[in-house]
Write an enzyme that holds these catalytic residues in place. Structure first.
Site, short mmCIF file in Angstrom:
data_model
loop_
_atom_site.label_atom_id
_atom_site.label_comp_id
_atom_site.label_asym_id
_atom_site.label_seq_id
_atom_site.Cartn_x
_atom_site.Cartn_y
_atom_site.Cartn_z
N ARG A 72 0.84 -1.19 0.00
CA ARG A 72 0.00 0.00 0.00
C ARG A 72 0.88 1.25 0.00
O ARG A 72 2.00 1.23 0.50
CB ARG A 72 -0.91 0.01 1.23
CG ARG A 72 -2.10 -0.92 1.08
CD ARG A 72 -3.05 -0.87 2.26
NE ARG A 72 -2.45 -1.47 3.43
CZ ARG A 72 -1.95 -0.80 4.45
NH1 ARG A 72 -2.01 0.53 4.47
NH2 ARG A 72 -1.42 -1.41 5.47
N TYR A 213 -1.27 -3.47 -6.87
CA TYR A 213 -1.08 -4.21 -5.62
C TYR A 213 -2.37 -4.31 -4.78
O TYR A 213 -3.14 -3.33 -4.69
CB TYR A 213 0.03 -3.55 -4.78
CG TYR A 213 0.07 -4.15 -3.40
CD1 TYR A 213 0.68 -5.40 -3.19
CD2 TYR A 213 -0.56 -3.53 -2.32
CE1 TYR A 213 0.65 -5.98 -1.94
CE2 TYR A 213 -0.58 -4.12 -1.07
CZ TYR A 213 0.02 -5.34 -0.88
OH TYR A 213 -0.01 -5.92 0.35
N LYS A 222 -9.38 -2.64 1.91
CA LYS A 222 -9.13 -1.49 2.79
C LYS A 222 -9.92 -0.26 2.36
O LYS A 222 -10.38 0.51 3.20
CB LYS A 222 -7.63 -1.16 2.82
CG LYS A 222 -6.72 -2.33 3.16
CD LYS A 222 -6.87 -2.82 4.57
CE LYS A 222 -5.84 -3.91 4.84
NZ LYS A 222 -5.94 -4.49 6.17
N HIS A 242 -10.67 -2.78 11.88
CA HIS A 242 -9.55 -3.59 11.40
C HIS A 242 -9.31 -4.70 12.42
O HIS A 242 -8.34 -4.68 13.17
CB HIS A 242 -8.33 -2.67 11.28
CG HIS A 242 -7.18 -3.24 10.52
ND1 HIS A 242 -5.90 -2.76 10.65
CD2 HIS A 242 -7.11 -4.25 9.62
CE1 HIS A 242 -5.09 -3.45 9.85
NE2 HIS A 242 -5.79 -4.35 9.22
N SER A 264 0.16 -3.94 12.34
CA SER A 264 0.78 -4.98 11.51
C SER A 264 1.97 -5.61 12.24
O SER A 264 2.56 -5.00 13.14
CB SER A 264 1.20 -4.41 10.17
OG SER A 264 2.08 -3.35 10.37
N ALA A 265 2.28 -6.82 11.86
CA ALA A 265 3.40 -7.59 12.41
C ALA A 265 3.20 -8.03 13.86
O ALA A 265 4.14 -8.28 14.60
CB ALA A 265 4.71 -6.83 12.28
N CYS A 266 1.94 -8.09 14.31
CA CYS A 266 1.67 -8.57 15.66
C CYS A 266 0.95 -9.92 15.66
O CYS A 266 0.46 -10.38 16.69
CB CYS A 266 0.85 -7.54 16.44
SG CYS A 266 1.79 -6.07 16.87
N LYS A 268 -1.85 -11.08 13.73
CA LYS A 268 -3.31 -11.09 13.69
C LYS A 268 -3.85 -12.35 13.01
O LYS A 268 -4.76 -13.00 13.53
CB LYS A 268 -3.78 -9.85 12.93
CG LYS A 268 -5.15 -9.41 13.28
CD LYS A 268 -5.29 -7.92 12.96
CE LYS A 268 -6.49 -7.72 12.07
NZ LYS A 268 -6.27 -6.79 10.98
N ASN A 270 -2.33 -15.13 12.66
CA ASN A 270 -2.01 -16.28 13.51
C ASN A 270 -3.04 -16.45 14.63
O ASN A 270 -3.50 -17.55 14.92
CB ASN A 270 -0.62 -16.14 14.15
CG ASN A 270 0.49 -16.20 13.12
OD1 ASN A 270 0.26 -16.50 11.95
ND2 ASN A 270 1.71 -15.90 13.54
N ASP A 289 -9.11 -10.12 9.23
CA ASP A 289 -8.65 -8.75 8.98
C ASP A 289 -9.69 -7.66 9.28
O ASP A 289 -9.32 -6.63 9.81
CB ASP A 289 -8.19 -8.63 7.51
CG ASP A 289 -7.32 -7.42 7.26
OD1 ASP A 289 -6.54 -7.07 8.15
OD2 ASP A 289 -7.42 -6.81 6.18
N ARG A 388 2.45 -12.12 -0.60
CA ARG A 388 1.12 -12.47 -0.10
C ARG A 388 0.59 -13.77 -0.68
O ARG A 388 0.92 -14.14 -1.81
CB ARG A 388 0.13 -11.37 -0.51
CG ARG A 388 0.43 -10.00 0.08
CD ARG A 388 -0.12 -9.86 1.45
NE ARG A 388 0.37 -8.68 2.15
CZ ARG A 388 -0.23 -8.19 3.25
NH1 ARG A 388 -1.30 -8.76 3.74
NH2 ARG A 388 0.29 -7.15 3.87
N GLY A 514 0.02 -20.77 19.86
CA GLY A 514 -1.12 -21.51 20.41
C GLY A 514 -1.37 -21.22 21.88
O GLY A 514 -2.51 -21.25 22.35
O1 SAT Z 1 -1.81 -4.55 1.75
S1 SAT Z 1 -3.20 -4.84 2.07
O2 SAT Z 1 -3.89 -3.62 2.39
O3 SAT Z 1 -3.85 -5.50 0.96
C1 SAT Z 1 -3.21 -5.86 3.38
C2 SAT Z 1 -2.69 -5.23 4.60
O4 SAT Z 1 -2.04 -4.20 4.59
O5 SAT Z 1 -2.96 -5.83 5.65
MN MN Z 2 -4.97 -5.59 7.62
#
Ligand code: SAT
Ligand code: MN
Length: 605
Positions: A72, A213, A222, A242, A264-266, A268, A270, A289, A388, A514
């Site tokens: 994005r 993208y 989004k 979100h 992001s990167a936490c 979600k 999972n 998401d 992705r 888990g």
């Molecule tokens: O890049 S997207 O918006 O498609 C997905 C994301 O950022 O979580």
């Molecule tokens: Mn997202």
């Protein structure tokens, strides 16, 4: 091709766009398997798509984007509200009249040499009264096939549009017209300064130009389901968040529904597909998401997942971290910017095993060997870090039987969180919904995951993990959360804040993955009123005897650390929050300031 609708509004809009963009032809999509296969065959024939090994990865395809078009583009994303103040400090703003003029020039003739696809889709189960009907016009067949998985693409949506005379128009072009005889590139797109991801919230209109993208081009996600929907929800009294949605079921069969927001990167995705380690308890996924939530007739808050698939980050997805995500993309999947192996399967970093045969074709479409280093001696990644998979939600082995229930599921628990290597305990519960809103509004992460010496941590605040997705003023958005709390009253979900990421000298203190189910189990016991809690200045925390340790090897010392609140350190976080919230000026809800003051007072007492 004759149009499969008689709805004048829709016919007029499509004619207007065709006139502006001048495609070679117009194709109305129907969402059928035949259509999917035909477009995939077309893209394989032009070299845009690679058909993967039918035995290893049935009915699946890989794509490589242009190296400049991998994520994005927040700097090129706009909320073009009529008044600038309505976009607020977290969004880029351009006057809508001016932006339409600029973009109309870009759109003029932009589909020359291309096919214009008209995609009827629903976000949410078709016909659900929480769902929305929309049309995406695009000149990218990659977008069409991804929309097939991520949304409900169907002619049924056209019938609903005939009936209701209502749809959300979403226009997309890759912004790369073809001259007579010009050969297409593998991944057409426009340079960054010509990319625009534009939202006109007062008109419920989306215009996207220049990027192919996911988040910039699959406009249901989004753009519609968060930015436009959050603005609609703010006006209409519902919520577009979100958030992942999951069902957690006790051994007695009692169901709890949890919605959780993380930056992001936490982890979600999972958490959405977690394999519970609490004996007898199981998790089922509803969404990973986005959550759309509306008060139901019984006064509780009901959530649906507006999407139909997962657009997940590939690197790090492995048998140990998320076996259910791996299973979801075992067939019928689309991969973007991963490694294609010699035997035409896919691979990415942290997939849990080395790349078969030591290498393959990397995300830039170059030959690549695992372990290759660049001029500076850094390892060259085979997959882009934001590569992705697009996978069908119904392929997830733990998808909840109610994931498409048009009425949604009643939410019991909201979870907020971020990544902190210290200071923030494993879990704390808000004293009430208003404090919960404060927790969500001040959710924050450390910019990098490393470092134990946290002398000068600058936190990155990401309220409700919504910063780039709030389609209006973030201060008004926070107020909307308080308003929803008032409307829901004692039926409002209980709010919790979690941090899976505390570290000591030897790494993460909490095992995560888990075992996060243990924390969810405590939350459910709180909802049930089965256990009480320790009152601390920041909220309510578990008593050790109430927490499920069965099958878990965790030292007393680790538990201590996970549950410690250092008032002086926490006050620094509050200080940071204050600084951050200052930018909302007089749009900052008074209730946020009130919560800040109360929290400070408790910490200083
Ligand atoms: O890049 S997207 O918006 O498609 C997905 C994301 O950022 O979580
Ligand atoms: Mn997202």
């Amino acid at each position: 091709m004759s149009a499969p609708t008689t709805n004048q509004k829709l016919l007029d809009w499509v004619a207007e766009i065709e006139k502006m963009c001048t495609p070679d032809q117009v194709v109305w999509c129907d969402g059928s398997t035949e259509e999917y296969d035909r477009l995939m065959d077309l893209m394989v024939s032009t070299g845009m798509a690679i058909k993967l090994n039918e035995e290893k990865r049935p009915n699946s395809y890989a794509f490589n984007s242009d190296p400049s078009d991998v994520a994005r583009v927040e700097g090129r994303t706009y909320i073009a509200s009529v008044k600038e103040e309505d976009a607020g400090p977290t969004n880029n703003w351009i006057d809508p009249v001016e932006l339409k003029k600029t973009m109309t020039e870009l759109y003029s003739g932009c589909m020359k040499g291309r096919t214009m696809y008209v995609i009827p889709f629903s976000m949410g189960p078709i016909g659900s009264d929480i769902a929305k009907n929309a049309i995406e016009i695009t000149d990218s067949p990659y977008v069409v096939v991804n929309m097939h998985i991520m949304a409900r693409v169907s002619t049924e949506v056209l019938r609903l549009i005939e009936k209701n005379d209502d749809f959300i128009p979403c226009l997309h072009s890759v912004g790369s017209p073809l001259e007579e005889g010009q050969e297409d590139s593998r991944w057409p797109c426009a340079p960054i300064e010509k990319k625009y991801i534009a939202h006109f919230p007062e008109e419920n209109l989306i215009w996207s130009y220049g990027s192919g993208y996911g988040g910039n081009a699959l406009l249901g996600k989004k753009c519609l389901a968060l930015r436009i929907a959050s603005a609609m929800a703010g006006r209409e009294g519902w919520m577009a968040e979100h958030m992942l949605i999951l069902r957690f079921t006790s051994p007695e069969g009692k169901q709890y529904h949890i919605a959780a927001a993380f930056p992001s990167a936490c982890g979600k995705t999972n958490l959405a597909m977690l394999q519970s380690t609490v004996p007898g308890w199981k998790v089922e996924t509803i969404g990973d998401d986005i959550a759309w939530m509306k008060p139901g007739e019984d006064g509780r808050l009901y959530a649906i997942n507006p999407e139909a698939g997962f657009f997940g980050v590939a690197p790090g997805t492995a048998e140990y971290s998320n076996p259910m995500a791996l299973a979801s993309c075992a067939s019928d999947a689309i991969f973007t910017n991963v490694v294609v192996t010699e035997d035409k399967d896919v691979w990415w970093e942290d997939m849990g095993y080395d790349c078969p045969n030591g290498g393959g074709t990397d995300w830039k479409n170059n030959p690549w060997k695992q372990g290759d280093v660049d001029a500076d001696g850094n390892k060259i990644k085979g997959a882009h870090p934001n590569s992705r998979f697009t996978a069908r939600a119904d392929h997830c082995p733990v998808i909840c039987p109610d994931w498409e229930n048009p009425a949604g599921v009643p939410i019991d628990i909201f979870v907020f969180g971020g990544k902190r290597t210290s200071v923030m305990p494993l879990v704390h519960e808000a004293f009430d919904f208003e404090q919960g809103v404060y927790m969500g509004a001040t959710a924050s992460s450390e910019p990098t995951a490393a470092a134990l010496d946290l002398g000068n941590v600058s936190l990155r605040f990401d309220p409700f993990a919504m910063t780039p997705f709030i389609g209006y003023h973030a201060g008004d958005y926070m107020q909307h959360w308080f308003d929803m709390g008032e409307k829901l009253g004692d039926k409002a979900p209980k709010c919790f804040y979690v941090n899976w990421f505390q570290k000591d000298e030897s790494g993460f203190v909490w095992p995560g993955f888990g075992d996060n189910s243990r924390v969810l189990k405590w939350m459910c016991d709180r909802v049930e009123g089965k256990v009480d809690a320790v009152e601390t200045p920041i909220g309510l925390m578990p008593k050790k005897e109430d927490f499920c340790f069965e099958g878990l090897d965790l030292s007393d010392e680790a538990w201590e650390k996970l549950m410690t609140v250092d008032n002086a350190e926490f006050l620094k976080t509050v200080e940071n929050a204050k600084e951050y919230l200052a930018k909302f000026g007089d749009k900052l809800p008074a209730k946020i300031s009130e919560q800040l003051e109360k929290l400070e007072a408790r910490l200083n007492a």
